[in-house]
Design a protein around this motif. Structure first.
Motif: not given
Length: 423
Positions: A288-312
């Motif tokens: 749940h915590a990492q899903a929320a973090e992923a949503l926050a990251v996506q919300a701050g991304m711009s169209a055409g930006q390189a994808p981001i991967v969170l590793l843990s």
């Protein structure tokens, strides 16, 4: 180069790279000293130990030795005998193998050199119940610990105080011979005393610590186990003289595997972000915590930006609430899918690097925007599956399990969340 538009393939490539980075055949030969003169005895235990033995013989040639690994994880060796036993709950084969190994160590002298190969899984495979404990009672305690939700470190503190081999006692059998222990870490923080319950290191906690863990997680001990815990301490202090001839060296750890996965991501044009290599806690809570973090990251991304991967990395736990078939990695993936509710552009993989998630011969699972739709199409309810701890069955039915077979290593959980920019 992997196509970044194929998230599932890319996530699997990152997992495979993480496993390959911890392959004993890659990490051990460069770190071995010259083979000492005189008698050399190789011993060990763990899910990676047979592969570690194979790596040693690739550098030193045939060796005298005895190594205990999980069923299905044996490797061909020219001199070292490989014996298989049960994991995560020990069996009689493990008890017999441990007795034999200890007998071999009783025969060493100050002129001998002992090379010990230890990896995750050794806590179950090195099984020598203390006091009047029977194997059945040992199995019951182990099963209760696994179902309690206790972190691996806490479980291993308890195990150290109920054993005749853990908490430095294996090394004590070799004193005053020289011993070098090579360890592959599967514990958050890489504390050698917690890897396979520290058979050559010493205790990670006192008997009082073990009693507090048992109380906190509601573990019921049989009278025989309680008598051992209340009796004279068995696990050695790390500064004990009998451990003075031992060198413990970590040869592979989760951080190396996460960096290998990050390199795969960079090569594919992604931006990797390593969150941590030692996360612990309930699998569904971390999801749940990492899903929320992923949503926050996506919300701050711009169209055409390189994808981001969170590793843990680290080790999640599961407090058993239902009677399903699951493990912490599959439960993480399922809980993440439920939390994300099919939102586009976010894909998740969660696997154990040893190829076994919980007690199932499955490493973990992959989830994405299509996961809940696939489940609904066959009348499969993800919330019910999660409530019953039945994540393996869930992902099996929708064809999203990761089943690599024995990986012959073990640096614990691997998680990656691939986040594409909003459309």
């Amino acid at each position: 180069m992997t196509d970044p538009q194929d998230p599932a393939t890319l996530l699997r490539a990152m997992f495979d790279a993480a496993v390959a980075a911890a392959d004993p055949m890659k990490v051990i030969p460069p770190l071995l000293p010259e083979k000492p003169a005189g008698r050399v005895l190789v011993v060990g235990a763990g899910k990676a130990s047979a592969r570690m033995a194979e790596a040693v013989e690739s550098a030193w040639g045939p060796c005298e030795g005895y190594v205990i690994t999980r069923y299905g994880y044996g490797r061909p060796c020219r001199g070292i005998e490989i014996v298989e036993a049960a994991h995560p709950v020990p069996d009689q084969a493990g008890v017999d193998a441990t007795t034999h190994l200890l007998g071999l160590l009783d025969g060493v002298s100050a002129d001998d050199f002992v090379l010990c190969l230890i990896s995750g899984g050794g806590s179950a495979l090195l099984c020598a119940p203390a006091g009047e404990m029977t194997l059945a009672e040992k199995q019951g305690v182990n099963s209760a610990l696994l179902a309690s939700g206790a972190p691996i470190g806490a479980m291993n503190v308890v195990r150290q105080h109920l054993s005749l081999v853990k908490g430095g006692q294996l090394a004590a059998r070799t004193y005053p011979a020289r011993m070098l222990t090579l360890l592959i870490s599967d514990v958050p923080g890489d504390d050698p005393a917690l890897i396979a319950s520290g058979p050559t290191v010493g205790r990670a906690g006192t008997a009082d610590d073990a009693r507090e863990i048992i109380r906190r997680f509601g573990i019921e001990l049989p009278e025989s186990a309680q008598a051992v815990l209340d009796g004279p301490p068995l696990a050695l202090a790390r500064e004990d003289r009998q451990l003075s001839k031992v060198e413990n060296r970590i040869v592979a750890a989760p951080s190396q595997s996460l960096e290998a996965a990050a390199e795969v991501a960079r090569a594919a044009g992604l931006e990797p972000r390593i969150l941590s290599d030692d996360l612990e806690g309930e699998a569904r809570d971390l999801a749940h915590a990492q899903a929320a973090e992923a949503l926050a990251v996506q919300a701050g991304m711009s169209a055409g930006q390189a994808p981001i991967v969170l590793l843990s990395g680290g080790e999640c736990t599961v407090t058993r609430r239902g009677n399903g078939t699951g493990g912490p990695n599959a439960e993480f993936a399922l809980a993440a899918a439920v939390a994300l509710q099919g939102l586009p552009g976010i894909h998740v993989i969660a696997c154990d690097t040893d190829g076994v998630d919980g007690a199932a011969e499955v490493a973990g699972a992959i989830a994405g925007p299509e996961t809940l739709g696939l489940a609904r199409a066959i009348d499969l309810n993800p919330e019910i599956a999660l409530a019953q701890n039945d994540a393996h069955t869930f992902f099996e039915k929708i064809g999203a399990q990761i089943v690599p077979g024995p990986t012959l290593t073990n640096v614990n959980d691997f998680r990656a969340i691939l986040i594409q920019p909003p459309a």
